[in-house]
Design a protein around this motif. Structure first.
Motif, mmCIF file in Angstrom:
data_model
loop_
_atom_site.group_PDB
_atom_site.id
_atom_site.type_symbol
_atom_site.label_atom_id
_atom_site.label_comp_id
_atom_site.label_asym_id
_atom_site.label_seq_id
_atom_site.Cartn_x
_atom_site.Cartn_y
_atom_site.Cartn_z
ATOM 1 N N ASN A 278 0.953 -1.141 -0.147
ATOM 2 C CA ASN A 278 -0.164 -0.073 0.245
ATOM 3 C C ASN A 278 0.757 1.154 0.047
ATOM 4 N N SER A 279 2.018 1.004 0.378
ATOM 5 C CA SER A 279 3.087 2.251 0.321
ATOM 6 C C SER A 279 4.289 2.055 -0.268
ATOM 7 N N GLY A 280 4.286 0.711 -0.944
ATOM 8 C CA GLY A 280 5.584 0.463 -1.702
ATOM 9 C C GLY A 280 6.701 0.389 -0.721
ATOM 10 N N LYS A 281 6.426 0.122 0.407
ATOM 11 C CA LYS A 281 7.319 -0.208 1.497
ATOM 12 C C LYS A 281 8.461 1.080 1.812
ATOM 13 N N ASN A 282 7.808 2.257 1.479
ATOM 14 C CA ASN A 282 8.397 3.525 1.786
ATOM 15 C C ASN A 282 7.860 4.139 2.960
ATOM 16 N N HIS A 283 8.636 4.285 3.757
ATOM 17 C CA HIS A 283 8.288 4.635 5.055
ATOM 18 C C HIS A 283 7.680 6.260 4.985
ATOM 19 N N HIS A 284 8.463 6.990 3.962
ATOM 20 C CA HIS A 284 7.465 8.319 3.822
ATOM 21 C C HIS A 284 6.319 8.308 3.302
ATOM 22 N N ARG A 285 6.133 7.571 2.190
ATOM 23 C CA ARG A 285 4.776 7.256 1.605
ATOM 24 C C ARG A 285 3.658 6.615 2.603
ATOM 25 N N ALA A 287 3.484 7.279 5.778
ATOM 26 C CA ALA A 287 2.894 8.411 6.532
ATOM 27 C C ALA A 287 1.829 9.184 5.699
ATOM 28 N N GLU A 288 2.035 9.202 4.337
ATOM 29 C CA GLU A 288 0.868 9.856 3.704
ATOM 30 C C GLU A 288 -0.190 8.892 3.362
ATOM 31 N N VAL A 289 -0.232 7.562 3.354
ATOM 32 C CA VAL A 289 -1.128 6.701 3.302
ATOM 33 C C VAL A 289 -2.073 6.806 4.524
ATOM 34 N N ALA A 290 -1.427 6.748 5.712
ATOM 35 C CA ALA A 290 -2.052 6.894 6.931
ATOM 36 C C ALA A 290 -2.908 8.255 7.126
ATOM 37 N N LEU A 291 -2.244 9.371 6.682
ATOM 38 C CA LEU A 291 -3.268 10.900 6.627
ATOM 39 C C LEU A 291 -4.200 10.561 5.533
ATOM 40 N N GLU A 292 -4.170 9.746 4.415
ATOM 41 C CA GLU A 292 -5.274 9.527 3.490
ATOM 42 C C GLU A 292 -6.280 8.723 4.380
ATOM 43 N N LEU A 293 -5.934 7.815 4.931
ATOM 44 C CA LEU A 293 -6.838 7.123 5.839
ATOM 45 C C LEU A 293 -7.685 7.662 6.752
ATOM 46 N N ALA A 294 -7.211 8.647 7.358
ATOM 47 C CA ALA A 294 -7.224 9.445 8.457
ATOM 48 C C ALA A 294 -8.642 10.432 7.777
ATOM 49 N N ALA A 295 -8.344 11.008 6.512
ATOM 50 C CA ALA A 295 -9.319 11.629 5.494
ATOM 51 C C ALA A 295 -10.336 10.664 5.299
ATOM 52 N N SER A 314 6.544 1.448 12.531
ATOM 53 C CA SER A 314 7.068 2.357 13.063
ATOM 54 C C SER A 314 8.139 2.170 14.118
ATOM 55 N N PHE A 315 9.334 2.951 14.282
ATOM 56 C CA PHE A 315 10.482 2.554 15.346
ATOM 57 C C PHE A 315 11.078 4.142 15.846
ATOM 58 N N LEU A 316 11.900 3.982 16.580
ATOM 59 C CA LEU A 316 12.588 5.009 17.000
ATOM 60 C C LEU A 316 13.129 5.953 16.073
ATOM 61 N N VAL A 317 14.128 5.338 15.167
ATOM 62 C CA VAL A 317 14.642 6.018 13.956
ATOM 63 C C VAL A 317 14.141 5.576 12.637
ATOM 64 N N GLY A 318 13.767 6.471 11.751
ATOM 65 C CA GLY A 318 13.196 6.236 10.563
ATOM 66 C C GLY A 318 13.897 5.434 9.563
ATOM 67 N N GLY A 319 13.500 4.791 8.642
ATOM 68 C CA GLY A 319 13.937 3.862 7.591
ATOM 69 C C GLY A 319 14.486 2.610 8.114
ATOM 70 N N ALA A 320 15.501 1.804 7.437
ATOM 71 C CA ALA A 320 16.041 0.737 7.907
ATOM 72 C C ALA A 320 17.437 0.709 7.289
ATOM 73 N N LYS A 340 11.246 -0.735 6.271
ATOM 74 C CA LYS A 340 11.480 0.800 6.599
ATOM 75 C C LYS A 340 10.313 1.173 7.409
ATOM 76 N N CYS A 341 10.634 1.747 8.534
ATOM 77 C CA CYS A 341 9.714 2.375 9.522
ATOM 78 C C CYS A 341 9.715 3.804 9.785
ATOM 79 N N MET A 342 8.562 4.469 9.971
ATOM 80 C CA MET A 342 8.499 5.825 10.135
ATOM 81 C C MET A 342 9.149 6.030 11.372
ATOM 82 N N ASP A 343 9.656 7.122 11.741
ATOM 83 C CA ASP A 343 10.600 7.494 12.781
ATOM 84 C C ASP A 343 9.446 8.044 14.046
ATOM 85 N N TRP A 344 9.889 7.998 15.282
ATOM 86 C CA TRP A 344 9.012 8.156 16.406
ATOM 87 C C TRP A 344 8.432 9.626 16.360
ATOM 88 N N ASP A 345 8.827 10.520 15.708
ATOM 89 C CA ASP A 345 8.351 12.084 15.850
ATOM 90 C C ASP A 345 7.206 11.920 14.783
#
Length: 365
Positions: A278-285, A287-295, A314-320, A340-345
């Motif tokens: 659903n995001s192509g395993k891209n952690h930046h994407r 986050a965008e998908v999650a916001l689209e689900l919120a919408a 999601s993990f403490l540090v972003g990426g992998a 790859k994971c989203m960072d905590w912030d």
């Protein structure tokens, strides 16, 4: 006649097995690291709350969030402590479950997870891995967090399932009869992911099969081979994770999948995995998908009421970071060695956005 050659040719079993190493029986591990009444309460309440969200009796949004896989229990528990605080902050709008994955399916080869290779060096000390996984789940429960995990094979659940509030069956194993049988006897709600090609049918069939009684080969608490009879699991559900055909998290995708489930007499409420295909395993994407689900939750689309939950990596540090068991090197603390994971912030911002969207869905604002 060469008698040595004849003797060798008569051997037909274990020709490619190098070694058998005994493991502790499940009952022995559970006795050494017991589930206390207090921890059992955390697990049971988590299961009850998840069941209520999936059935629509609880109008919060289920959020299963955490590292792609637990490779460093210390970093994993630091993450869990932060997540426990966020879960308490958003408890009115979100039901937060810690993603605690200890087994990793591999397309070819690679690190197979904390249970299989806890030392990350190819030594495959499974006994140590089982203890490590159980200790991690106990520590998470002590923080008050319900946990979710993927069940990759039918033996390890005997060692850890009493501490798990939610389970998943991955896209590669959803079609497996063994996993459908396993789920029919598990004590928590379990979701099946759609196939790697994006097909829903195998997951719909899996939900149906696992809800029925089954009889199959397994092991008991003493580790003895047994015939297992199950009553069937009434809390199976679908997880949309996209596929080679493309993502499937949009409102029309959610609604279409929900209607397919309803047509089969299955739970029409489902979970969307914002990662993987659903995001192509891209952690930046992701986050965008999650916001689209919120919408979607805030929209007037009928899909908003069919979306029971969201999965996030999601993990403490972003990426992998790369990891090679044969040539290990120092690892960055708190960063995934698998997907790859989203960072905590970023994750904290996403949780806040999902909580706000869930609140608007609940209040109609």
């Amino acid at each position: 006649m060469n008698l040595t050659s004849t003797k060798h040719s008569n051997r037909t079993s274990d020709l490619r097995v190098s070694e058998f190493l005994p493991l502790p029986a499940p009952a022995d591990l559970l006795a050494e690291l017991p589930l206390t009444d207090e921890l059992a309460g955390v697990v049971s309440r988590g299961r009850e709350d998840i069941r209520a969200v999936l059935n629509g009796a609880d109008d919060r949004l289920l959020v299963i969030v955490g590292p792609c896989s637990i490779h460093d229990p210390v970093a994993g528990l630091e993450y869990a402590a932060r997540l426990a605080a966020a879960a308490e902050e958003h408890r009115s709008d979100l039901l937060v479950v810690l993603r605690a994955y200890f087994e990793k399916p591999r397309t070819t080869v690679g690190w197979k997870g904390l249970i299989n290779d806890p030392r990350l060096d190819g030594s495959h000390d499974i006994a140590t891995g089982l203890f490590a996984a159980r200790r991690f789940l106990i520590a998470a429960a002590e923080l008050g967090l319900p946990t979710g995990t993927e069940f990759l094979e039918p033996i390890s659940p005997q060692y850890v399932a009493d501490l798990v509030s939610w389970g998943a069956i991955g896209a590669r194993t959803t079609e497996s009869q063994i996993h459908r049988q396993l789920v029919s006897g598990l004590s928590m709600p379990v979701g099946f992911k759609n196939g790697t090609d994006g097909s829903l049918q195998i997951a719909v069939d899996a939900c149906d099969a696992a809800s029925a009684p089954q009889s199959f080969l397994g092991i008991d608490g003493a580790g003895r081979a047994s015939m297992v009879r199950t009553a069937g699991n009434p809390d199976t559900h679908l997880i949309l994770r996209g596929g080679s055909s493309g993502p499937n998290y949009s409102a029309p995708d959610v609604l279409a999948a929900s209607e397919t489930l309803a047509g089969k007499g299955l739970n029409p409420r489902l979970i969307v995995d914002a990662s993987h295909a659903n995001s192509g395993k891209n952690h930046h994407r992701q986050a965008e998908v999650a916001l689209e689900l919120a919408a979607t939750l805030e929209s007037g689309h009928d899909a908003r009421h069919r979306l029971a939950g969201v999965m996030l990596e999601s993990f403490l540090v972003g990426g992998a970071q790369p990891h090679d068991s044969e040539n290990p090197r120092p690892l960055t603390y708190g960063q995934s060695i698998t997907d790859k994971c989203m960072d905590w912030d970023t994750s904290a911002v996403i949780l806040e956005a999902l909580a706000a969207a869930s609140r608007r869905r609940r209040t109609g604002a």
